[in-house]
Design a protein around this motif. Structure first.
Motif, PDB file in Angstrom:
ATOM      1  N   TRP A 132       0.818  -1.203   0.000  1.00 38.21           N
ATOM      2  CA  TRP A 132       0.000   0.000   0.000  1.00 38.21           C
ATOM      3  C   TRP A 132       0.859   1.264   0.000  1.00 38.21           C
ATOM      4  O   TRP A 132       0.535   2.246  -0.684  1.00 38.21           O
ATOM      5  CB  TRP A 132      -0.947  -0.015   1.187  1.00 38.21           C
ATOM      6  N   VAL A 133       1.960   1.243   0.718  1.00 38.45           N
ATOM      7  CA  VAL A 133       2.869   2.392   0.684  1.00 38.45           C
ATOM      8  C   VAL A 133       3.424   2.589  -0.722  1.00 38.45           C
ATOM      9  O   VAL A 133       3.503   3.710  -1.232  1.00 38.45           O
ATOM     10  CB  VAL A 133       4.009   2.218   1.706  1.00 38.45           C
ATOM     11  N   LEU A 134       3.800   1.488  -1.361  1.00 43.14           N
ATOM     12  CA  LEU A 134       4.326   1.571  -2.721  1.00 43.14           C
ATOM     13  C   LEU A 134       3.285   2.158  -3.669  1.00 43.14           C
ATOM     14  O   LEU A 134       3.585   3.036  -4.488  1.00 43.14           O
ATOM     15  CB  LEU A 134       4.751   0.179  -3.191  1.00 43.14           C
ATOM     16  N   GLU A 135       2.040   1.670  -3.553  1.00 42.20           N
ATOM     17  CA  GLU A 135       0.990   2.122  -4.465  1.00 42.20           C
ATOM     18  C   GLU A 135       0.522   3.536  -4.158  1.00 42.20           C
ATOM     19  O   GLU A 135       0.293   4.336  -5.076  1.00 42.20           O
ATOM     20  CB  GLU A 135      -0.208   1.163  -4.397  1.00 42.20           C
ATOM     21  N   SER A 136       0.358   3.858  -2.880  1.00 36.17           N
ATOM     22  CA  SER A 136      -0.290   5.118  -2.511  1.00 36.17           C
ATOM     23  C   SER A 136       0.676   6.284  -2.344  1.00 36.17           C
ATOM     24  O   SER A 136       0.267   7.444  -2.500  1.00 36.17           O
ATOM     25  CB  SER A 136      -1.084   4.930  -1.212  1.00 36.17           C
ATOM     26  N   ARG A 137       1.946   6.002  -2.036  1.00 40.83           N
ATOM     27  CA  ARG A 137       2.890   7.101  -1.782  1.00 40.83           C
ATOM     28  C   ARG A 137       4.033   7.148  -2.790  1.00 40.83           C
ATOM     29  O   ARG A 137       4.337   8.199  -3.328  1.00 40.83           O
ATOM     30  CB  ARG A 137       3.457   6.975  -0.362  1.00 40.83           C
ATOM     31  N   VAL A 138       4.646   5.982  -3.018  1.00 44.78           N
ATOM     32  CA  VAL A 138       5.826   5.974  -3.882  1.00 44.78           C
ATOM     33  C   VAL A 138       5.432   6.204  -5.342  1.00 44.78           C
ATOM     34  O   VAL A 138       5.993   7.066  -6.024  1.00 44.78           O
ATOM     35  CB  VAL A 138       6.593   4.643  -3.737  1.00 44.78           C
ATOM     36  N   ALA A 139       4.464   5.429  -5.836  1.00 43.45           N
ATOM     37  CA  ALA A 139       4.107   5.510  -7.254  1.00 43.45           C
ATOM     38  C   ALA A 139       3.635   6.902  -7.675  1.00 43.45           C
ATOM     39  O   ALA A 139       4.074   7.411  -8.713  1.00 43.45           O
ATOM     40  CB  ALA A 139       3.063   4.450  -7.597  1.00 43.45           C
ATOM     41  N   PRO A 140       2.742   7.568  -6.919  1.00 49.78           N
ATOM     42  CA  PRO A 140       2.311   8.902  -7.362  1.00 49.78           C
ATOM     43  C   PRO A 140       3.462   9.900  -7.467  1.00 49.78           C
ATOM     44  O   PRO A 140       3.440  10.779  -8.346  1.00 49.78           O
ATOM     45  CB  PRO A 140       1.309   9.325  -6.278  1.00 49.78           C
ATOM     46  N   ARG A 141       4.455   9.756  -6.617  1.00 60.01           N
ATOM     47  CA  ARG A 141       5.622  10.656  -6.694  1.00 60.01           C
ATOM     48  C   ARG A 141       6.532  10.267  -7.861  1.00 60.01           C
ATOM     49  O   ARG A 141       7.046  11.125  -8.580  1.00 60.01           O
ATOM     50  CB  ARG A 141       6.393  10.624  -5.379  1.00 60.01           C
ATOM     51  N   PHE A 142       6.725   8.955  -8.022  1.00 62.33           N
ATOM     52  CA  PHE A 142       7.621   8.477  -9.083  1.00 62.33           C
ATOM     53  C   PHE A 142       7.099   8.874 -10.472  1.00 62.33           C
ATOM     54  O   PHE A 142       7.878   9.220 -11.360  1.00 62.33           O
ATOM     55  CB  PHE A 142       7.749   6.950  -8.979  1.00 62.33           C
ATOM     56  N   TYR A 143       5.778   8.804 -10.660  1.00 62.78           N
ATOM     57  CA  TYR A 143       5.181   9.096 -11.969  1.00 62.78           C
ATOM     58  C   TYR A 143       4.625  10.521 -12.059  1.00 62.78           C
ATOM     59  O   TYR A 143       3.893  10.826 -13.000  1.00 62.78           O
ATOM     60  CB  TYR A 143       4.053   8.106 -12.267  1.00 62.78           C
ATOM     61  N   ARG A 144       4.983  11.366 -11.118  1.00 64.71           N
ATOM     62  CA  ARG A 144       4.428  12.716 -11.100  1.00 64.71           C
ATOM     63  C   ARG A 144       4.628  13.421 -12.443  1.00 64.71           C
ATOM     64  O   ARG A 144       5.729  13.418 -13.015  1.00 64.71           O
ATOM     65  CB  ARG A 144       5.086  13.556  -9.992  1.00 64.71           C
ATOM     66  N   GLY A 145       3.565  14.007 -12.951  1.00 64.71           N
ATOM     67  CA  GLY A 145       3.637  14.751 -14.202  1.00 64.71           C
ATOM     68  C   GLY A 145       3.459  13.922 -15.452  1.00 64.71           C
ATOM     69  O   GLY A 145       3.420  14.478 -16.561  1.00 64.71           O
ATOM     70  N   ARG A 146       3.333  12.596 -15.323  1.00 70.75           N
ATOM     71  CA  ARG A 146       3.135  11.759 -16.503  1.00 70.75           C
ATOM     72  C   ARG A 146       1.646  11.582 -16.784  1.00 70.75           C
ATOM     73  O   ARG A 146       0.806  11.782 -15.917  1.00 70.75           O
ATOM     74  CB  ARG A 146       3.814  10.401 -16.322  1.00 70.75           C
ATOM     75  N   GLN A 147       1.341  11.205 -18.013  1.00 73.80           N
ATOM     76  CA  GLN A 147      -0.049  10.958 -18.400  1.00 73.80           C
ATOM     77  C   GLN A 147      -0.535   9.644 -17.795  1.00 73.80           C
ATOM     78  O   GLN A 147       0.109   8.604 -17.925  1.00 73.80           O
ATOM     79  CB  GLN A 147      -0.168  10.891 -19.917  1.00 73.80           C
ATOM     80  N   TYR A 148      -1.675   9.699 -17.114  1.00 75.90           N
ATOM     81  CA  TYR A 148      -2.344   8.520 -16.573  1.00 75.90           C
ATOM     82  C   TYR A 148      -3.569   8.197 -17.418  1.00 75.90           C
ATOM     83  O   TYR A 148      -4.188   9.091 -18.006  1.00 75.90           O
ATOM     84  CB  TYR A 148      -2.813   8.764 -15.144  1.00 75.90           C
ATOM     85  N   VAL A 149      -3.944   6.913 -17.417  1.00 73.69           N
ATOM     86  CA  VAL A 149      -5.236   6.479 -17.939  1.00 73.69           C
ATOM     87  C   VAL A 149      -5.909   5.634 -16.862  1.00 73.69           C
ATOM     88  O   VAL A 149      -5.308   4.687 -16.345  1.00 73.69           O
ATOM     89  CB  VAL A 149      -5.104   5.654 -19.234  1.00 73.69           C
ATOM     90  N   ALA A 150      -7.139   5.989 -16.503  1.00 75.76           N
ATOM     91  CA  ALA A 150      -7.969   5.192 -15.606  1.00 75.76           C
ATOM     92  C   ALA A 150      -9.122   4.628 -16.421  1.00 75.76           C
ATOM     93  O   ALA A 150      -9.517   5.205 -17.434  1.00 75.76           O
ATOM     94  CB  ALA A 150      -8.501   6.049 -14.461  1.00 75.76           C
TER      95      ALA A 150
END
Length: 384
Positions: A132-150
């Motif tokens: 959960w830390v990886l998904e909720s905290r690390v990933a949003p910072r690591f991919y900051r500014g990139r295009q997401y698709v939901a």
């Protein structure tokens, strides 16, 4: 465009499901439009390391956990040998691939749903906290500014809660296949169906419990479970403990004709999952005029089901039992809801999904600003 698509598994994998259907259909559709597409995914015992299928190159490597590092190594090797991809799609199925570590190409992040609820169900406390830390905290910072698709507005909203900017998230829904007309009528006796992978967070045991509680009122009721997975023995155990093993059929993995026949014959479908990014099983059942009852607050199910019109969203197991009891007793309401479900399913085409992906990837390759575009559909008349 030369497109790389990183996904945990493909549909040939024994644990493949809706996310794999989405990835493969998008890749196949893009290849049919003239793009060069490579899908990197896990290898399994019955698979080839390299395969060309429907115009898509499948590069398989690594297992359940090793697929991440192995796919990055292979992505890097392919780019060294053939040149950089124009764009790379990194599917974050709880754990992202971290594609920017292996490529300088622009990276698009695909998220089906946020796994907040699944981590503690599937893993022990320590692993769940790390995940959960990886998904909720690390990933949003690591991919900051990139295009997401939901794949749903619900997933987009959850990503925003985790710190992803709304303008960076496009919504591209699942499509649905045109139903295979099997020519089989609705079953003569009341029947429930569950379609999907057999894993803990799908909570198929709830369907078994619904069956057990309703049998005294509907003694000819049965439950057909279409799909397979490592949790199958637990479902068999649940049926045995409730004394309903004779009324439960676990069909395992079936061919498309059998799947469509099961959906067409069922009276009501159940989707008791903790969370779905969209709910492909719901729309596939709906395409046969079979409405689904699911839990509210389960992510994209609130979009694949229009509550009270094409299906029903309920709060808790007791409400699920009561709602299904009512539908089984009321053929007129089942028919009305089934017709609405069929109309709703017809709105979601894979062609439209692929078109949206093609347009978005082209924008990314051109270096244009991110788009919060959505392929929103007209959901028909307001629910009663």
């Amino acid at each position: 465009m030369r497109i790389a698509f990183l996904n945990w598994r493909d549909s040939t994998h024994p644990e493949g499901g809706g996310a794999e259907k989405y990835a493969e259909t998008v890749c196949t559709g893009l290849a049919a439009r003239g793009h060069e597409v490579t899908l990197f995914c896990a290898r399994h015992a019955a698979s080839a390391a390299l395969e060309l299928k429907d115009g898509v190159r499948y590069a398989r490597q690594g297992g359940r956990v090793g697929v991440y590092a192995a796919s990055l190594r292979r992505l890097r090797a392919v780019e060294r040998a053939e040149g950089a991809f124009d764009v790379v799609v990194d599917t974050q199925n709880g754990v992202p691939f971290a594609a920017p570590l292996a490529t300088r190409s622009p990276v698009v992040v695909l998220v089906h749903h946020v796994h907040r609820e699944q981590w503690p169900i599937v893993f022990g406390p320590a692993a769940a906290r790390v995940g959960w830390v990886l998904e909720s905290r690390v990933a949003p910072r690591f991919y900051r500014g990139r295009q997401y698709v939901a794949v749903s507005q619900e997933t987009k909203a959850e990503l925003v809660e985790l710190g992803v900017r709304a303008r960076d998230i496009a919504v591209i829904h699942n499509g649905t296949d045109a139903p295979i007309e099997t020519g089989t009528p609705r079953a003569g006796d009341p029947r429930l169906v569950v379609l999907g992978r057999l894993v803990p967070h799908k909570r198929v045991e709830h369907a078994v419990e619904v069956l057990a509680r309703l049998l005294p009122r509907h003694p000819r009721l049965s439950l057909h479970i279409v799909g397979d997975g490592w949790w199958a023995d637990e479902i068999r155990r649940a049926a045995s403990e409730r004394g309903v093993e004779d009324q439960v059929r676990l069909l395992g993995h079936v061919d498309e004709v059998t799947k469509n026949r099961e959906l067409a014959e069922a009276w009501v479908a159940l989707a008791p999952s903790v969370k779905e990014g969209w709910g492909l099983c719901v729309v596939e059942a709906a395409s046969h005029g079979t409405p689904t009852v699911a839990y509210s607050g389960s992510g994209g199910l609130s979009e694949s089901i229009v509550d009270g019109w094409s299906g029903v969203l309920v709060d808790g197991l007791d409400a699920m039992v009561s709602t299904i009891d009512t539908l089984l007793r009321d053929p007129g309401e089942r028919a009305r809801m089934g017709a609405a479900a069929r109309d709703h399913a017809a709105l979601f085409s894979w062609d439209r999904t692929v078109e949206a992906w093609e347009a978005l990837l082209a924008r990314v390759v051109r270096g244009e600003e991110h788009t919060g575009m959505t392929d929103d559909f007209d959901h028909g008349p307001a629910p009663r």
